[in-house]
Write an enzyme that holds these catalytic residues in place. Structure first.
Site, short mmCIF file in Angstrom:
data_model
loop_
_atom_site.label_atom_id
_atom_site.label_comp_id
_atom_site.label_asym_id
_atom_site.label_seq_id
_atom_site.Cartn_x
_atom_site.Cartn_y
_atom_site.Cartn_z
N HIS A 121 60.57 38.68 43.63
CA HIS A 121 61.19 38.72 44.92
C HIS A 121 60.09 38.33 45.76
O HIS A 121 58.49 38.33 45.70
CB HIS A 121 61.78 39.88 45.48
CG HIS A 121 63.03 40.31 44.67
ND1 HIS A 121 63.34 40.55 43.48
CD2 HIS A 121 64.39 40.06 45.31
CE1 HIS A 121 64.81 40.74 43.46
NE2 HIS A 121 65.39 40.17 44.62
N LYS A 171 59.72 42.63 50.17
CA LYS A 171 60.76 43.48 49.60
C LYS A 171 59.84 44.67 49.26
O LYS A 171 58.89 44.54 48.37
CB LYS A 171 61.30 43.05 48.16
CG LYS A 171 62.36 43.99 47.62
CD LYS A 171 63.22 42.92 46.58
CE LYS A 171 64.06 44.03 45.95
NZ LYS A 171 65.26 44.52 46.88
#
Length: 233
Positions: A130, A134
Site C-alpha cells: 500500500h 496507510k
C-alpha cells in the site's frame, strides 16, 4: 439520495466524485466526530479514522440512518456495533474493502483455500503493498483474506505480521509511495508456485463499491456484508 461523508480525506473525496456522477447529493462532509446533524442524510459512508469510527457509526444507528464503514483499526468494537444495530433495528455494513473486484477476489481466495487444504507440501504466504500514508498494517483486506483461508483450511489457526510458523499465516506488509493497493496469495512447493493477485489501479474501484453499497442498504434493516450487496457466496 442524500449522503453524509464521515471522513473527508482522499477516499471521501473519491466517493464524493462517484456519488455526484451517479446523481446523489452530498449533504455532510466532515472529518470531525461532532458538529453535524446526521438526520439530514439518507445514508452515511464512514471512511474516517479508527478513533472516530465507533462514534460515527453509533451516531448513525441511534438516529436510524443506514451506515456503511470502510474504516479499519476499530474492529475490537465491532460486536458492540452489531448489538446496537440489532437493538435499534438499524442498518450497517462493514467491509475491509468495498472494491467489487476485491470482493470477487475474496471468494476466489476461499475457493482456492478449500482446494489447497489437503496439499501439505505447499507453504502459504500473503503479501500486501500500500501507499506510505496507510496507517495500519497489515491491511484490513489482508486480514480478511487470512480469515477466509483459516475458515477453509484447518492447517492454519491465525496470522502473524512478517512471521511464519506452522500454524499461522505470514502476512508481509510493504509501504511504497503512490500504490493504491496490491494483495497476493502464494502457495509454494518445492516444484511450483500457485498465485492469485488483485492489483488496484486507483481509488475509483473502492469509491464505486462504497456508493453501490450505500445505494443498496437504504430502506433495509440488519447487519450485512458485501456478499449480500453483490449476492455472491
Amino acid at each position: 439520495m442524500k449522503i453524509a461523508l464521515l471522513g473527508y480525506g482522499k477516499m471521501g473525496k473519491a466517493i464524493e466524485t462517484i456519488a455526484l456522477q451517479r446523481g446523489h447529493t452530498i449533504v455532510i462532509k466532515t472529518s470531525k466526530t461532532d458538529n453535524y446533524t446526521i438526520t439530514d442524510a439518507d445514508v452515511a459512508i464512514d471512511f474516517s479514522i479508527p478513533s472516530a469510527a465507533f462514534g460515527n457509526i453509533s451516531n448513525c444507528i441511534n438516529n436510524q440512518v443506514p451506515v456503511i464503514s470502510g474504516t479499519t483499526g476499530w474492529l475490537d468494537q465491532y460486536n458492540d456495533v452489531v448489538s446496537l444495530c440489532k437493538k435499534q433495528k438499524g442498518a450497517f455494513i462493514y467491509a475491509s474493502n468495498f472494491s467489487l473486484g476485491v470482493n470477487i477476489f475474496f471468494e476466489l481466495n476461499e475457493t482456492l483455500a478449500k482446494m489447497m487444504s489437503k496439499l501439505t507440501d505447499y507453504k502459504l504466504d500473503i503479501e500486501e503493498i500500500h501507499h506510505t500514508q496507510k496507517l495500519d498494517a497489515p491491511s484490513g483486506t489482508a486480514i480478511t483474506l487470512a480469515e477466509g483461508i483459516i475458515k477453509n483450511n484447518d492447517a492454519y489457526k491465525g496470522w502473524e505480521l512478517d512471521k511464519a510458523n506452522n500454524n499461522n499465516i505470514p502476512i508481509v506488509a510493504k509501504r511504497i509511495p503512490e500504490v493504491p493497493g496490491t494483495h497476493t496469495i502464494s502457495y509454494t512447493s518445492p516444484i511450483d508456485t500457485i498465485k492469485i493477485e488483485h492489483e488496484a489501479h486507483n481509488r475509483q474501484g473502492f469509491a464505486l463499491g462504497a456508493v453501490i453499497a450505500a445505494e443498496w442498504i437504504v430502506d433495509k434493516t440488519g447487519v450485512f456484508t458485501m456478499k449480500d450487496v453483490l449476492n455472491i457466496g
